[in-house]
Design a protein around this motif. Structure first.
Motif, short mmCIF file in Angstrom:
data_model
loop_
_atom_site.label_atom_id
_atom_site.label_comp_id
_atom_site.label_asym_id
_atom_site.label_seq_id
_atom_site.Cartn_x
_atom_site.Cartn_y
_atom_site.Cartn_z
N GLU A 63 7.75 17.66 -0.27
CA GLU A 63 7.87 18.96 0.36
C GLU A 63 8.45 19.95 -0.64
OE1 GLU A 63 8.08 22.28 2.24
OE2 GLU A 63 7.04 20.59 3.17
N ARG A 64 7.76 21.07 -0.84
CA ARG A 64 8.22 22.01 -1.85
C ARG A 64 9.45 22.80 -1.43
NH1 ARG A 64 3.55 26.72 -1.87
NH2 ARG A 64 3.82 27.42 0.29
N ALA A 65 9.70 22.93 -0.13
CA ALA A 65 10.88 23.66 0.34
C ALA A 65 12.15 22.88 -0.01
CB ALA A 65 10.81 23.88 1.84
N PRO A 66 13.28 23.56 -0.13
CA PRO A 66 14.51 22.87 -0.52
C PRO A 66 15.12 22.02 0.59
CG PRO A 66 14.93 25.20 -0.19
CD PRO A 66 13.45 25.03 -0.11
N SER A 125 12.19 20.04 -2.47
CA SER A 125 12.10 20.75 -3.76
C SER A 125 11.12 20.07 -4.69
CB SER A 125 13.48 20.85 -4.42
OG SER A 125 14.38 21.58 -3.60
N ALA A 126 10.02 19.59 -4.12
CA ALA A 126 8.99 18.87 -4.88
C ALA A 126 7.70 19.67 -4.81
CB ALA A 126 8.79 17.47 -4.31
N SER A 137 0.85 -1.19 0.00
CA SER A 137 0.00 0.00 0.00
C SER A 137 0.89 1.23 0.00
CB SER A 137 -0.90 0.00 1.24
OG SER A 137 -1.69 -1.17 1.27
N HIS A 138 0.56 2.18 -0.87
CA HIS A 138 1.42 3.35 -1.06
C HIS A 138 0.62 4.63 -0.85
CE1 HIS A 138 3.89 6.06 -3.97
NE2 HIS A 138 4.31 6.20 -2.73
N ALA A 139 1.13 5.50 -0.02
CA ALA A 139 0.51 6.80 0.22
C ALA A 139 1.48 7.91 -0.13
CB ALA A 139 0.07 6.93 1.68
N VAL A 140 0.97 8.96 -0.75
CA VAL A 140 1.74 10.18 -1.00
C VAL A 140 1.21 11.25 -0.06
CG1 VAL A 140 2.26 12.03 -2.64
CG2 VAL A 140 2.30 9.64 -3.38
N VAL A 141 2.10 11.85 0.69
CA VAL A 141 1.74 12.94 1.60
C VAL A 141 2.29 14.23 1.02
CG1 VAL A 141 1.94 13.85 3.94
CG2 VAL A 141 1.80 11.37 3.58
N VAL A 142 1.40 15.18 0.77
CA VAL A 142 1.79 16.48 0.21
C VAL A 142 2.00 17.44 1.38
CG1 VAL A 142 1.17 18.35 -1.35
CG2 VAL A 142 0.44 15.99 -1.85
N GLY A 143 3.25 17.79 1.64
CA GLY A 143 3.57 18.69 2.74
C GLY A 143 4.28 17.98 3.87
N ALA A 144 5.40 18.54 4.31
CA ALA A 144 6.21 17.91 5.36
C ALA A 144 6.27 18.79 6.60
CB ALA A 144 7.62 17.63 4.84
N VAL A 149 -0.46 11.96 -8.59
CA VAL A 149 0.12 13.24 -8.20
C VAL A 149 1.19 13.62 -9.21
CG1 VAL A 149 1.39 14.50 -6.41
CG2 VAL A 149 -0.29 12.76 -5.75
N ARG A 150 1.07 14.82 -9.75
CA ARG A 150 2.10 15.33 -10.64
C ARG A 150 2.84 16.46 -9.92
NH1 ARG A 150 -2.02 15.08 -14.76
NH2 ARG A 150 -2.09 17.37 -14.90
N TYR A 151 4.16 16.40 -9.97
CA TYR A 151 4.93 17.42 -9.27
C TYR A 151 6.23 17.71 -10.02
CZ TYR A 151 8.00 13.75 -7.29
OH TYR A 151 8.90 12.70 -7.12
N GLN A 152 6.75 18.89 -9.75
CA GLN A 152 8.04 19.30 -10.29
C GLN A 152 9.11 19.05 -9.23
OE1 GLN A 152 9.35 20.50 -13.11
NE2 GLN A 152 7.45 20.46 -14.31
N GLY A 153 10.08 18.22 -9.56
CA GLY A 153 11.20 17.97 -8.68
C GLY A 153 12.43 18.72 -9.14
N PRO A 154 13.53 18.61 -8.42
CA PRO A 154 14.75 19.31 -8.82
C PRO A 154 15.30 18.83 -10.15
CG PRO A 154 15.17 17.82 -6.98
CD PRO A 154 13.68 17.87 -7.16
#
Length: 387
Positions: free
Chosen positions: A33-36, A124-125, A4-11, A139-144
């Motif tokens: 987590e979008r922060a670096p 940086s995600a 089972s796989h979960a994606v958590v948006v925000g750390a 979930v679509r996201y921009q990574g480094p």
């Protein structure tokens, strides 16, 4: 359990708590987590009994008790230092089973982070799109290193006050609104023992909380128009609170200007109709941003996480039923706490009318501390679900 796989948006604290709760129930988690870098921006926290029990359920209670400061609040004072209401540690333990715990946000964040596999954490995600189908979510996201798409059995939106997940999946909701107050915060080195306490003045409040390891967290809140900013925020705090009772002037004198944070306070005036959309669940400030007047913001997020982990213990095949249970258990309680916190602010920190202010002062002096604790117990007397 299957994979089972979960994606958590925000750390933040809520997101890491959710990731840890799911991880402890056998889920593979990916935290975006979008922060670096993985760090908590903030000063200190007062964790009420409910939050302490939730952290116990995550296995972190002992470590945080060692790293924080367990002490009952000293109570309420007026700006001249006269006690209006006192709270004794023994009475708090009798009613709630534990005292409050003062802790630095960075300590709590680090403790949560270190309990998770390092491979689960991605910085940086920036999440750009979340979509939920009947059997999975995407979930679509921009990574480094460019764009990524990840498929999961569950997505947790824990991306804070300005949640992009909430805005996308509940596009008609108006979002958070200004609650009428601005607040300054700082965590400082202050080795002298002082009780945790809140001081009220007309339309203003100053709080102080020991957070362990020779540190103390203070905050000042004030009725103000939104969007305010001062070239020197510490000087602004001194202007409003510098002549209040000891040790407030000493705390401000011990504060380096560059550690002072200022934020306007927002909340959801219109509660969400649901915390769940398909295989996506909102949590913490993404679901129920609230004013800090009951000290329950972080506590409610950690409660959310513990309940989410418990209902999802059966794995990916049970997600729709699990999320329905999550919404049923968490939305009424967290929204009730949010409403009560807003009302507490209106009749607490924000109260400015001289007649009403004087009447409240008299009432506080007359109310026995055990009765004041009963109102606190209404929100702090929570137990994690049995799994």
């Amino acid at each position: 359990m299957d994979d089972s796989h979960a994606v958590v948006v925000g750390a933040g604290i809520g997101g890491l708590s959710a990731a840890l709760a799911l991880h402890r129930h056998g889920w593979r988690v990916t935290v975006l987590e979008r922060a670096p870098e993985m760090r908590e921006v903030g000063a200190g926290l007062s964790l009420m009994a409910n939050a302490v029990r939730a952290l116990d359920a995550l296995g972190l209670g002992p470590a945080l008790r060692r790293g924080g400061h367990g002490e009952a609040p000293g109570g309420m004072r007026d700006r001249h230092g006269r006690w209006l209401s006192r709270v004794e540690a023994a009475e708090m333990i009798r009613q709630l089973g534990t005292t409050a715990l003062g802790v630095h946000r960075a300590t709590l964040h680090r403790t949560l982070r270190e309990a998770l596999p390092a491979s689960s954490l991605h910085t940086s995600a920036t999440v750009e799109h979340v979509e939920s189908g009947p059997d999975s979510a995407e979930v679509r996201y921009q990574g480094p290193d460019g764009p990524h798409t990840v498929t999961a059995d569950l997505v947790v939106g824990a991306d804070g006050l300005r949640s992009r997940v909430r805005a996308q999946l509940w596009p008609q909701h108006p979002g958070p609104v200004y609650a009428g107050s601005t607040t300054w915060r700082a965590a400082i080195a202050f080795p002298y023992p002082i009780p945790a306490a809140i001081t009220w003045g007309p339309g203003a409040e100053f709080g102080m909380v020991p957070i362990g390891d020779g540190q103390l967290y203070w905050y000042g809140a004030l009725n103000a128009p939104p969007g305010g900013h001062a070239p020197d925020e510490l000087a602004a705090v001194r202007e409003h609170f510098g002549d209040w009772h000891a040790p407030i002037p000493a705390l401000l004198a011990a504060t380096p200007p560059d550690v002072v944070l200022r934020n306007d306070i927002h909340h959801l005036a219109e509660p969400l109709p649901s915390y769940v959309r398909g295989r996506v669940a909102l949590l913490g400030d993404a679901a129920h941003p609230m004013t800090p007047n009951l000290g329950q913001g972080a506590g409610q997020a950690i409660e959310d996480a513990v309940v989410l982990g418990a209902v999802c213990a059966g794995g990916a095949g049970h997600v729709p039923v699990a999320l329905a249970a999550y919404d049923e258990q968490r939305r009424p309680r967290s929204q009730s706490v949010a409403r009560a916190s807003y009302v507490a602010g209106r009749f607490g920190q924000q109260l400015h009318n001289p007649v009403a202010f004087a009447m409240r002062t008299v009432a506080l002096r007359l109310i026995p501390s055990r009765l004041a604790l009963r109102s606190m117990a209404r929100y702090a007397d929570w137990r994690p679900p049995a799994v």
